[in-house]
Design a protein around this motif. Sequence first.
Motif, PDB file in Angstrom:
ATOM      1  N   PRO A  12       0.853  -1.190   0.000  1.00  0.00           N
ATOM      2  CA  PRO A  12       0.000   0.000   0.000  1.00  0.00           C
ATOM      3  C   PRO A  12       0.893   1.246   0.000  1.00  0.00           C
ATOM      4  CG  PRO A  12      -0.652  -1.539   1.739  1.00  0.00           C
ATOM      5  CD  PRO A  12       0.672  -2.018   1.209  1.00  0.00           C
ATOM      6  N   SER A  13       0.717   2.142  -0.991  1.00  0.00           N
ATOM      7  CA  SER A  13       1.702   3.215  -1.167  1.00  0.00           C
ATOM      8  C   SER A  13       1.067   4.592  -1.294  1.00  0.00           C
ATOM      9  CB  SER A  13       2.538   2.953  -2.419  1.00  0.00           C
ATOM     10  OG  SER A  13       3.328   1.795  -2.228  1.00  0.00           O
ATOM     11  N   ALA A  34       0.326  -0.487  -4.521  1.00  0.00           N
ATOM     12  CA  ALA A  34      -1.130  -0.360  -4.516  1.00  0.00           C
ATOM     13  C   ALA A  34      -1.463   1.023  -3.980  1.00  0.00           C
ATOM     14  CB  ALA A  34      -1.743  -1.448  -3.640  1.00  0.00           C
ATOM     15  N   THR A  35      -2.088   1.856  -4.793  1.00  0.00           N
ATOM     16  CA  THR A  35      -2.441   3.208  -4.334  1.00  0.00           C
ATOM     17  C   THR A  35      -3.953   3.310  -4.152  1.00  0.00           C
ATOM     18  OG1 THR A  35      -2.891   4.246  -6.482  1.00  0.00           O
ATOM     19  CG2 THR A  35      -0.575   4.102  -5.798  1.00  0.00           C
ATOM     20  N   GLU A  68     -13.962  -0.214   0.275  1.00  0.00           N
ATOM     21  CA  GLU A  68     -15.080  -0.608   1.154  1.00  0.00           C
ATOM     22  C   GLU A  68     -15.452  -2.072   0.941  1.00  0.00           C
ATOM     23  OE1 GLU A  68     -18.455   1.948   0.757  1.00  0.00           O
ATOM     24  OE2 GLU A  68     -17.599   3.422   2.150  1.00  0.00           O
ATOM     25  N   ALA A  69     -15.547  -2.471  -0.319  1.00  0.00           N
ATOM     26  CA  ALA A  69     -15.940  -3.852  -0.608  1.00  0.00           C
ATOM     27  C   ALA A  69     -14.905  -4.833  -0.057  1.00  0.00           C
ATOM     28  CB  ALA A  69     -16.111  -4.035  -2.113  1.00  0.00           C
ATOM     29  N   ARG A  70     -13.632  -4.523  -0.221  1.00  0.00           N
ATOM     30  CA  ARG A  70     -12.577  -5.429   0.271  1.00  0.00           C
ATOM     31  C   ARG A  70     -12.565  -5.512   1.793  1.00  0.00           C
ATOM     32  NH1 ARG A  70     -11.375  -9.172  -3.263  1.00  0.00           N
ATOM     33  NH2 ARG A  70     -11.005  -8.305  -5.320  1.00  0.00           N
ATOM     34  N   VAL A  71     -12.818  -4.385   2.467  1.00  0.00           N
ATOM     35  CA  VAL A  71     -12.861  -4.425   3.936  1.00  0.00           C
ATOM     36  C   VAL A  71     -14.074  -5.235   4.381  1.00  0.00           C
ATOM     37  CG1 VAL A  71     -13.125  -3.052   6.054  1.00  0.00           C
ATOM     38  CG2 VAL A  71     -11.624  -2.223   4.222  1.00  0.00           C
ATOM     39  N   ARG A  72     -15.212  -5.003   3.715  1.00  0.00           N
ATOM     40  CA  ARG A  72     -16.466  -5.655   4.110  1.00  0.00           C
ATOM     41  C   ARG A  72     -16.363  -7.180   4.027  1.00  0.00           C
ATOM     42  NH1 ARG A  72     -19.706  -3.286   0.508  1.00  0.00           N
ATOM     43  NH2 ARG A  72     -20.149  -1.400   1.678  1.00  0.00           N
ATOM     44  N   CYS A 126      -7.212  -3.086   7.251  1.00  0.00           N
ATOM     45  CA  CYS A 126      -7.305  -1.630   7.337  1.00  0.00           C
ATOM     46  C   CYS A 126      -7.522  -1.116   5.910  1.00  0.00           C
ATOM     47  CB  CYS A 126      -6.046  -1.042   7.984  1.00  0.00           C
ATOM     48  SG  CYS A 126      -4.760  -0.522   6.832  1.00  0.00           S
ATOM     49  N   PRO A 127      -8.031   0.106   5.738  1.00  0.00           N
ATOM     50  CA  PRO A 127      -8.353   0.581   4.382  1.00  0.00           C
ATOM     51  C   PRO A 127      -7.140   0.614   3.452  1.00  0.00           C
ATOM     52  CG  PRO A 127      -9.283   2.052   6.057  1.00  0.00           C
ATOM     53  CD  PRO A 127      -8.432   1.068   6.783  1.00  0.00           C
ATOM     54  N   HIS A 128      -5.944   0.783   4.004  1.00  0.00           N
ATOM     55  CA  HIS A 128      -4.732   0.837   3.174  1.00  0.00           C
ATOM     56  C   HIS A 128      -4.373  -0.557   2.671  1.00  0.00           C
ATOM     57  CE1 HIS A 128      -4.944   3.935   6.184  1.00  0.00           C
ATOM     58  NE2 HIS A 128      -4.465   4.745   5.262  1.00  0.00           N
ATOM     59  N   THR A 129      -4.403  -1.496   3.623  1.00  0.00           N
ATOM     60  CA  THR A 129      -4.094  -2.872   3.273  1.00  0.00           C
ATOM     61  C   THR A 129      -5.124  -3.411   2.277  1.00  0.00           C
ATOM     62  OG1 THR A 129      -3.148  -3.084   5.476  1.00  0.00           O
ATOM     63  CG2 THR A 129      -3.547  -5.126   4.280  1.00  0.00           C
ATOM     64  N   ALA A 130      -6.366  -2.930   2.384  1.00  0.00           N
ATOM     65  CA  ALA A 130      -7.419  -3.363   1.450  1.00  0.00           C
ATOM     66  C   ALA A 130      -7.033  -3.046  -0.001  1.00  0.00           C
ATOM     67  CB  ALA A 130      -8.746  -2.693   1.819  1.00  0.00           C
ATOM     68  N   CYS A 131      -6.296  -1.966  -0.220  1.00  0.00           N
ATOM     69  CA  CYS A 131      -5.845  -1.631  -1.583  1.00  0.00           C
ATOM     70  C   CYS A 131      -4.903  -2.718  -2.103  1.00  0.00           C
ATOM     71  CB  CYS A 131      -5.124  -0.278  -1.606  1.00  0.00           C
ATOM     72  SG  CYS A 131      -6.177   1.107  -1.168  1.00  0.00           S
TER      73      CYS A 131
END
Length: 438
Positions: A253-254, A279-280, A344-348, A359-364
Motif C-alpha cells: 500500500p503506497s 497499490a495506491t 469498502e468492498a474489500r474491507v467488508r 485496514c483501508p490501506h491494506t485493502a488496496c
Amino acid sequence: MRYYSTRDLRREWPMTLDGALSAGLAPDGGLYVPESLPHRGVRDFAGARTLPAIAERLLAPFFSGSLLRDRLREICHEALDLPTPIVPLAGPGVSGPSAVLELFHGPTAAFKDYAARFLATCLAGLRQRDEPVRTVLVATSGDTGGAVAAAFHRRPGFRVVILYPEGRVSPRQAHQLGAFGGNVHCYRVAGTFDDCQRMVKALLADRTQAARFALTSANSISLGRLLPQMAYYAHAALAYLAEGQSPPTVIIPSGNLGNGLAAILAREIGLPLGEIVLATNANPTLSEWHASGRYHGRPSLATLANAMDVGDPSNFERLSWLYAGRDARAAGIRVERVDDDTIEARVREGEAAYGQVWCPHTACAVEAMERLRKQGRSEPMLLVATAHPAKFDSVVDPLVGHAVSPPPALAEILARPSHSLPMAAETGALSTALAALE
Ligand SMILES: *Cc1c(COP(=O)(O)O)cnc(C)c1O
C-alpha cells in the motif's frame, strides 16, 4: 559511504550519513541518496535470522564512515526489536499461495514505527552533550506523527512538534497524536496535509529559523527512515528462500512511496524479491506514470485510505535517481490504483473471504493481489499490512459490522487524555508556536 542530493547531478556536495540523517532534506530541496548501492548476497546474511541481526548486516555498508558505525548493532537491536510476522492467508477467497507481512506490531500499530524508532535512535546517538534541545518537526496525514512522537517521547534533548490537518485524520489517529504530552506538542491545522507539509518545509528551509529552533525533519523523505525499512523486506525475502519458495511478488500500500521504495532498493541490493506492486488509493499520480511514463504531481485527493492521500509522492525523486536513464517500469514495478468503493468492498468481505479484518490501506493491496490472480498469476504473493484495522475504526467498524479491538500498545495510548492546539495554515503561525515553546 558518501551521500548526495538527488538534485546535485554533478556530485559537488558530498554529505556524510550523519549529516544527511540530521538534515532530513538536502539544502537544495532534493533527497539524500547513497553514492552507490552496495551489493548484498544471500551469503552476507549467513547465521542472521532476526530482524535486528539482518538489519545490521544490510545496513553496515551504508554506515561506513559514520560516527554510529560501531553502535549499529546496538541501534538495530534497540530500534527494530519488533515482530514482523509473515502470516499465510487462508479462506475461501484465497486463490494462490499468499501471505501477509504484518507491519503493525509497533507502539502505534502502523509500519512507520520501525523507521521512526530507528531514526530517533540514530539522532539520539549523534547528539552532543551540550547541544540545545532539537525540535523534530513533522507534518502528518495520520500515522507518521504518532510513530515519530512515540519514538522521541521522553528522549532527553528532543522535542516533537506535530502538525496534522484538522478533520482529515481518523478520530483515533487524532486522539493518539495528542495523547503523548511531555516533550510532544500537537497542533491541528485548519487546512490540508499539503498545507502542513508546506509549513514544515518552509520553516526547515529558512536558515535563521532552522538554526534558532535547532530544527530537524522526521518526514518520510529522511534517509534515516528509508534505510531501516529495507530490513523487513530483506527479512521476508530470506524467510521465503529458507523455505525453498521462489521470490515473492510484494504488494505494498503506497502513498509517499517510502515503503515501496525501500522494497525496490532491497531488491536492487540483491535480495530475492519478485515484482513490486505499488497499490495506491484513488490518487492517480503513480498509476498515470505507470501507464504513460510521464509524471505529473498534483494536489492530493481525500480517500478512505487517508495515510496514502498523496498527490505528489516525494520519494518519486529517489525512484528517478535509482533508474536514471532506464525505464523503471521495465524493472519489475507495477502500480494498481484502487477507488474508495473497492476499498469498502474489500474491507467488508475480509473476514468471510480471508478470515482477516483489513485496514483501508491494506485493502488496496488485497485488491491489487486479486487483480493479478485473475490474470492467472500463481506465484507466491506477499501482501504488506501497513496498519492495524482498529486505527481506522470509523471506516472499518461499520463495514465489518462490529468493533475491532485495538492491540494492547494502541489501547494504552488511546486510554490517555489527548490535547492539541489549533493553528492557522500559515508558516507564521508555526514559528509563533515554536517561539512559545522556548
Ligand atoms: C504512511 C502509510 C502508507 C503509505 O506509505 P508510504 O511510505 O508513504 O508510501 C500506507 N499505509 C499506512 C497505514 C500508512 O500509515
